[in-house]
Design an enzyme around this catalytic site. Structure first.
Site, PDB file in Angstrom:
ATOM      1  CB  THR A 204      21.263  19.843  -1.994  1.00 54.71           C
ATOM      2  OG1 THR A 204      20.199  19.683  -2.947  1.00 54.71           O
ATOM      3  CG2 THR A 204      20.835  19.315  -0.646  1.00 54.71           C
ATOM      4  N   GLY A 206      24.947  22.871  -5.613  1.00 58.03           N
ATOM      5  CA  GLY A 206      26.404  22.995  -5.569  1.00 58.03           C
ATOM      6  C   GLY A 206      27.102  22.000  -4.665  1.00 58.03           C
TER       7      GLY A 206
END
Ligand SMILES: Nc1ncnc2c1ncn2[C@@H]1O[C@H](COP(=O)(O)OP(=O)(O)O)[C@@H](O)[C@H]1O
Ligand SMILES: Cc1ncc(COP(=O)(O)OP(=O)(O)O)c(N)n1
Length: 274
Positions: A204, A206
């Protein structure tokens, strides 16, 4: 073609910051431009070091873009220091962009501080008031409102408090709370829950950058605020669903133009019964 400018930090690992923003703009068919505020030596595991860009060059980058190119939307991410935030505020005040999406980036997934504490007051007093929408996660909102956020009621109260700082709207992301990643949109009058389903993956990296850039791209493309946020939520959900097993830490989200647009096309065909 519509355009969007990201004012943010560079992530050498390509998963967050400027790199994620430009990928998200492209996936939405928007021409992307960038003003780099800081360079991070970063990968999927950690931020190793940060070098702030000199404020005179930040100012020059902003002027170079605005003096020549129409900017349909601005997205602001990592501001790093108080003097960088001051410079960005002063430069944008000259050009008064109509759409500003602010992701008040403070800490990376690995725990590295991406905003110095003395920059918080500049963020609150000078940057938030020029924002069309701000997109804090729960820990960022807790810093902005100086309080704990644990429940849906806390989220509503925090949205009210952040909106009173001068942003037109607030999208408070619920991904950091237990349960489903439900986000709350407040436009100053109406609360709208933008519900999600938790995808169980470590990849996950960004997500916040991607969501805010997708909102900016949708607004540049002429969507209303609520449409921009709802579509961006679908985009980030797809980007996490197809996130990449790259590196040894939190892999990046997947920006895939065909994936996003094919999903929209399939839905359209289903609605038409084809
Ligand atoms: N595991 C997950 N599954 C589905 N959606 C998620 C997940 N984690 C975060 N999201 C969503 O991704 C978006 C970015 O949120 P978040 O990861 O909280 O941002 P940030 O990177 O700023 O911490 C939000 O819409 C959030 O609800
Ligand atoms: C250069 C840079 N900017 C922003 C971030 C934070 O990005 P975010 O989307 O919140 O993702 P995570 O750091 O939580 O994975 C960053 N890391 N680097």
């Amino acid at each position: 073609m519509k355009t969007a400018l990201t004012i943010a930090g560079s992530d050498s690992g390509g998963g967050a910051g400027i790199q994620a923003d430009l990928k998200a703009f492209s996936a939405h068919g928007v021409y992307g431009m960038s003003v780099i505020t800081a360079v991070t030596a970063q990968n999927t595991v950690e931020v190793r070091s940060v070098q702030d860009i000199e404020t005179s060059i930040i100012k020059d980058q902003i002027e170079a873009v605005f003096d020549d190119i129409r900017v349909d939307a601005v997205k602001i991410g990592m501001l790093s220091s108080a003097k960088t935030a001051e410079t960005v505020a002063a430069s944008l005040q000259i050009y008064e962009p109509a759409i500003v999406v602010l992701d008040p980036v403070m800490v990376s997934k690995g725990g590295h501080h991406l905003l110095q504490s003395d920059a918080i007051s500049v963020l609150k007093e000078k940057i938030i008031p020029m924002a069309t929408i701000i997109t804090p996660n729960i820990p960022e909102a807790e810093v902005l409102v100086r309080g704990n956020i644990q429940s849906a009621e806390d989220m509503m109260e925090a949205c009210r408090s952040m909106q009173s700082l001068g942003a037109k709207a607030v999208l408070l992301k619920g991904g950091h709370l237990n349960g489903e990643p439900n986000d709350l949109l407040f436009d100053g009058e109406i609360f709208t829950w933008i519900n999600g389903t938790r995808i169980h993956t470590k990849n996950t990296h960004g997500t916040g950058c991607t969501l805010s850039s997708a909102i900016a791209a949708n607004l540049a493309n002429g969507a209303s605020l609520i449409e921009a946020v709802q579509e961006a939520k679908k985009y980030i959900t797809l980007a996490i669903t197809h996130s990449l097993e790259i590196g040894n830490g939190h892999g990046p989200t997947h920006h895939f133009y065909e994936l996003y647009n094919n999903a929209k096309l399939v839905k359209k065909l289903l609605v038409k019964g084809i």
